[in-house]
Structure formats: C-alpha cells, structure tokens
Design a protein around this motif. Structure first.
Motif, PDB file in Angstrom:
ATOM      1  N   LYS A  12      -7.630   7.426  -1.714  1.00 34.73           N
ATOM      2  CA  LYS A  12      -6.519   6.582  -1.286  1.00 34.73           C
ATOM      3  C   LYS A  12      -5.571   7.280  -0.308  1.00 34.73           C
ATOM      4  O   LYS A  12      -5.056   6.667   0.616  1.00 34.73           O
ATOM      5  N   VAL A  15      -3.755   0.836   6.025  1.00 32.80           N
ATOM      6  CA  VAL A  15      -4.019  -0.602   6.000  1.00 32.80           C
ATOM      7  C   VAL A  15      -4.056  -1.093   7.452  1.00 32.80           C
ATOM      8  O   VAL A  15      -3.044  -1.040   8.161  1.00 32.80           O
ATOM      9  N   GLY A  42       1.922   2.394  -3.198  1.00 28.77           N
ATOM     10  CA  GLY A  42       0.889   2.967  -4.053  1.00 28.77           C
ATOM     11  C   GLY A  42      -0.085   1.955  -4.634  1.00 28.77           C
ATOM     12  O   GLY A  42      -0.889   2.282  -5.500  1.00 28.77           O
ATOM     13  N   LYS A  43       0.000   0.705  -4.167  1.00 26.77           N
ATOM     14  CA  LYS A  43      -0.916  -0.320  -4.680  1.00 26.77           C
ATOM     15  C   LYS A  43      -2.068  -0.543  -3.681  1.00 26.77           C
ATOM     16  O   LYS A  43      -1.968  -0.155  -2.518  1.00 26.77           O
ATOM     17  N   PHE A  44      -3.113  -1.232  -4.123  1.00 23.25           N
ATOM     18  CA  PHE A  44      -4.130  -1.727  -3.192  1.00 23.25           C
ATOM     19  C   PHE A  44      -3.689  -3.106  -2.712  1.00 23.25           C
ATOM     20  O   PHE A  44      -2.984  -3.829  -3.427  1.00 23.25           O
ATOM     21  N   PRO A  94      -6.978  -1.614   2.930  1.00 29.61           N
ATOM     22  CA  PRO A  94      -6.997  -0.156   3.082  1.00 29.61           C
ATOM     23  C   PRO A  94      -8.375   0.328   3.516  1.00 29.61           C
ATOM     24  O   PRO A  94      -9.396  -0.148   3.004  1.00 29.61           O
ATOM     25  N   PHE A 111       0.839  -1.202   0.000  1.00 32.47           N
ATOM     26  CA  PHE A 111       0.000   0.000   0.000  1.00 32.47           C
ATOM     27  C   PHE A 111       0.874   1.252   0.000  1.00 32.47           C
ATOM     28  O   PHE A 111       0.588   2.232  -0.679  1.00 32.47           O
TER      29      PHE A 111
END
Lengths: 183, 402
Positions: free
Chosen positions: B7, B12, A29-31, B185, A26
């Motif tokens: 975002k 997370v 920059g990723k999910f 997230p 994360f």
C-alpha cells in the motif's frame, strides 16, 4: 465498505468530486474506488458518480444501488431524480440548498442534512462551483474522512490560489455542517 | 489483485493514466493512435508525456484513422522499433484488415484495447465484442481484471511478443470505462525494475535498405500454408512463455495476476464460474458470500484467450460438478459467447465430463449486479443436480422491451 453516490448535473464536477474523495480516503489509509456512471455527458443533464471506501482492497465493479451516503449538488434534481433511491436507513443524504431538511420532503428513513454550499462557494471562491465545498460538508456530516485529506487532494489537483480558495471553502462547509450536527 | 502489503507504494490514479504510464516506461520508439471513447484518456496522457519530453527516443505519429495508426506501426515495427497503440470498438474494427498483416509479417506490435461494444445501435459502453471479433487475426489476447493488471500486463506482453521464437503482435484487453475511467490505488510501473525485466527489442530480421529483405510478400499455394502453420506454432510457443513471463514479473515486481489462467477458491470447487476481465472482481465478492455459507463455489479466470489454454482449462475444471461461463460477447447465430463455445470444444475430446452452461452478459455496458451473479450460480447448481435445461442464454434480458 462505505458506498457514496453523488448526484449532479453535467459540468458541476460530480466526477471530480468522486475522484477527490477516493484520493483523500486513500490518504486516510483506506482503500478506495471512484468511477462515473458513464453517461454520454452533456452540460446540465443529470449525472451520477460513485466512490467506495473500504479497509480492504475493493473488487466489486457494479454501480452503487444501496449507498451509505448521498451527496446532491443541485436541489433542482430533487424534482426529477430519486436521490434517496436504495439509501440505507442509517445513511445520510447531504443536499446543497438554502432550504431546511424537513421542507425537502424526501421519502426516506435516512438522515437528511442541508448546506448552502452555493453561498459558501460564492463567498469564498467567488464562483458557484460547489463540488469541493460539498466534500467538506461530507467530511463534517459523516466523519468518514479527514477534512485535511480532502484539502490536500484538492490542492494537489488545483495548484496555487484556486486550490487555496477551495481548501478554505471546504473548511467553512465542514464547520457549518459540524455546527448543524451538534444542534 | 492488490496486496495490502504494498500500500505504501500505491497512488490513486485513473486507469488510463496507469496504462499510459506503463506504456511510457516500456520505452516505445513509435506510438500511433487515433482517439476514440473510452480509450481517449490513454492517448491524451501519452501525448502529454511526449510533449513534455518524458519518453526518450520516441515519436508520436498523428494519423487520421485507426487504419493509418496500425499501418504506421507495421512499418515502424518492421524496421525494429518497439511500437504501441491503443484503441477500441469501431476503431479496432477499422484496423481489422491490417491486424492480419501485422501477425502475418510476425511484427510484435502491442496495443491496449479499452473494450467497448460495437454498433449499430451506437453504444460507447463496455463489452468484449470488439476484441472477440479479432480472435482469428493471429494476435495474442490477454484480458485483465483490474487497473494494476492492465498496467503490469503491458511489459509482460512486450516480453512475450518480442521473443524471437514467437514474434507475434498482442493486445491487452481492459474493460472500457469500468477500468479505463476508474480511480483506484495502483503501483505505477518503476523504470529501473522494468528495465531489468524487459530487455530492448532485438529482432533477428528487420527492413534495412543496406541489407534488403522483403516482409509479407506474395505467397502462392505452394508456400502459403507453411506461413500459416508457423504462425500457429508461434502461438503454441506463446503458451508456456505467458506462464514463465508472469512468474518472472512476479520475481521482479512481487505481483502475480495469473499466467494463462488463474484460480480463486478453485481447489475443491463443485461449481466453477469462468470469465474474463473486470467482472471477475464482482464474481469473487459473490463467491466469498457462498463460501461463508460453506458452499463450494470457485472462480476460473481466463487471462489468455489467444493462445487458448485448452490443457490448463481441462485440468482446472476436471473435478467440478458444473461450470458456468460468462461472456461479454455473442456469436450471433450460435446464441453462445466465444469463451463458452471454446470451453465446450476443448472438453469434448478430453476425459473431463462436466456440464457447461453459458450466459452472455453485460452487453453494451449493462451493469452486472451481485444479484445477477448469484442467480447464475443458483441456476448452475440446479444444472449440476438435474442436468442442463437451457444451454446458453442472455443474462438480465428485459422481456418487456421485446
């Protein structure tokens, strides 16, 4: 989407490793998504944990059956668990062992890489906890994740000296396996 | 559903942490719970918040069982406290008797249920049997799809439950392990925004020694029926309230998870897959594959199981050629899951004529795979064409074990 399956034994920190991987991804920059195989955890019993990494939000909730990457924390699992199960042909299996990849005799078309993570952990951290070390190896072997992001995630979870030592061990494993990649 | 535009505000964390954080931000006055897998992390995190002094004006009441936890909250809610608990499975079953008391006394207790199967045989994994077994207790039940929704639905539910026209308890049902133990997230609920969204609990009637009244007292046959009628009326009032509160939440926070129901690729859908909870994410992934091949498959998410949105469901499915309902529960003796039975029931006296098939799925945490969802859709396509041959069945049954 990339799918990662981590094999270990209860107490080796497979679930923590999957979680740290998701936090680091994360940060890159990723999910991401990390979850355990929901066993009735007992120390020493084979366990699995999973991480998904994707450029778009992740909705899928099933376990991982066709991973891109597999991490094996404990080579004694190879006798009882089919760690190569479902792995994609162009995938990578990373095993913590002193052996060479070809001597493991894994029945798979995927690339097998080995790293003596236990030695790295003993040398740098002083205890045979290899979960974080293997994340460094994962970053080096796959290039899917920034090694700095893993170190950052570990230091956020484990404050002070322990975090620092783990970060150093991660770096060492990263460089070790990068060397092997070039060979 | 996560909007990629947000975002930058996400972190997370584990699902349980996000839920505990949300409960904290809702400013409860009394928390009481008894630890039980897979709810444990929620109450551990809340205990930590309390120990660290992070929840002002709140008491955590340690108890020796779930029956005591809900009983403590009944007392606390009756004197005007905002209350919170979390439980699952056998713990929720142990609360069963007092759940009726909570709704009968019209106390807006709110809890999170980390849904889990019930024993015997003992099983700690996810299905919806625990909450479905409480469907007639007079509690609002909202089922959530992901961690963000589990977190966001808590303040929504307080606002619905505490409305003076409604005054009913409610449970947010989140899939145990699948959502409680996942790291993903999430935007953690902000205090300031939540304070703007959720007003303090201000009940019209409270237990007060200065001004003595009685809650849940004796009601003989000449008055009991009217109490039950008023409970039903309150549930009916909750129907529009659930929709408006979801919209108000969207205005403040910019996130919408559906009101009573939510649709995905529903507009022109010929085949509709209906379900509740985290399975919907997997179903949506499968539906995307069908859509890429030009097949008109859609998803109907039922968010509110109690009150049951009959009108909205009829409207949503009226143009479909066939519906399939996936239930993580079964009413033994009917061979049907609850959502399946109730969906058929609400269609019967309507003008909507559409075949409805049912599958009971994921019993005791059996993993629900993409291939299984695709198989269900294929069977439903056949039903749309040739009619239903098998009305309701178990998914992925292992014949070799029978």
């Amino acid at each position: 989407m990339k799918e990662i399956r981590i094999h270990g034994r209860g107490g080796q920190g497979s679930v923590t490793a999957a979680e740290m991987l998701s936090i680091a991804a994360f940060e890159d920059g990723k999910f991401s998504q990390a979850f355990p195989a929901f066993g009735v955890e007992r120390r020493g019993a084979p366990v699995q944990a999973f991480t998904r990494i994707s450029n778009s939000p992740i909705r899928l909730r099933s376990q991982i059956y066709t991973p891109d990457y597999v991490i094996v924390q404990d080579a004694t699992l190879l006798d009882t668990v089919d760690v190569a199960s479902g792995i994609k042909d162009d995938g990578i299996i990373i095993v913590n062992t002193t052996e060479k990849p070809e001597s493991l005799n894994l029945k798979t078309k995927a690339k097998v890489m080995t790293v003596d993570a236990t030695k790295v952990a003993m040398d740098v951290i002083g205890i045979p906890i290899v979960n974080t070390v293997l994340l460094g190896a994962f970053a080096g072997a796959t290039g899917e994740i920034n090694v700095g992001s893993i170190q950052h995630a570990i230091k956020a979870r484990f404050a002070g000296k322990i975090g620092e030592k783990n970060a150093k061990a991660i770096q060492k494993a990263y460089e070790l396996i990068r060397g092997k990649r070039r060979e | 559903m996560i909007n990629p535009a947000y975002k930058g505000k996400m972190v997370v964390v584990e699902g349980s942490y996000a839920v505990a954080h949300s409960a904290k931000i809702c400013r409860p006055n009394v928390i009481s719970a008894y630890p039980i897998t897979p709810q444990t992390h929620i109450v551990e995190d809340l205990s930590q918040f309390i120990a660290d002094g992070e929840i002002p004006n709140c008491e955590y009441v340690n108890v020796e069982s779930e029956f005591s936890a809900i009983s403590a909250l009944i007392g606390a809610s009756a004197v005007g406290a905002r209350t919170y608990s979390a439980t699952t499975s056998q713990g929720l079953l142990l609360m069963h008797e007092a759940l009726f008391n909570t709704s009968g006394m019209r106390l807006p207790v709110v809890m999170t249920v980390a849904n889990r199967a019930v024993g015997a045989p003992i099983n700690i994994w996810n299905d919806h049997q625990d909450a479905i077994a409480q469907r007639d207790t007079g509690w609002i039940q909202l089922y959530v799809e992901d961690v963000q929704e589990a977190s966001d639905t808590l303040p929504q539910l307080y606002k619905i439950a505490e409305d003076n026209e409604i005054m009913l308890p409610g449970m947010v049902c989140m899939d145990g392990f699948i959502l409680s133990h996942v790291y993903e997230p999430v935007i953690l609920l902000e205090q300031e925004l939540t304070d703007n969204f959720l007003p303090p609990f201000q009940p019209e009637n409270i237990l007060d020694p200065e001004n003595p009244t009685t809650f849940g007292a004796f009601a003989a046959p000449d008055t009991y029926e009217e109490f039950r009628y008023l409970q039903e009326q309150a549930m009916q009032k909750a129907l529009p309230k659930i929709e408006t509160v979801a919209k108000e939440f969207e205005e403040v926070f910019g996130r919408f998870h559906g009101g009573l129901i939510d649709g995905y690729m529903l507009e022109d859908a010929e085949i509709i897959v209906m379900s509740m909870g985290s399975i919907l994410g997997t179903v949506k992934d499968v539906v995307d594959e069908y859509r890429a091949r030009g097949e008109k498959i859609g998803v109907l998410k039922v968010r509110s199981f109690r009150p049951f949105p009959k009108k909205q469901i009829c409207e949503a499915v009226k143009n479909a050629h066939a519906i399939v309902v996936l239930d993580k529960n079964i009413s033994i003796g009917t061979n049907e899951g609850a959502l399946f039975t109730e969906t058929k029931s609400c269609l019967y006296n309507s003008k909507v004529r559409v075949p409805v098939m049912g599958y009971t799925v994921g019993h005791g945490g059996r993993d629900i795979r993409v291939e299984s969802i695709a198989k269900v859709i294929e069977e439903t396509k056949k039903a749309a064409k040739y009619g239903i041959t098998l009305e309701s069945q178990f998914l992925d049954l292992k014949e070799e074990l029978l």
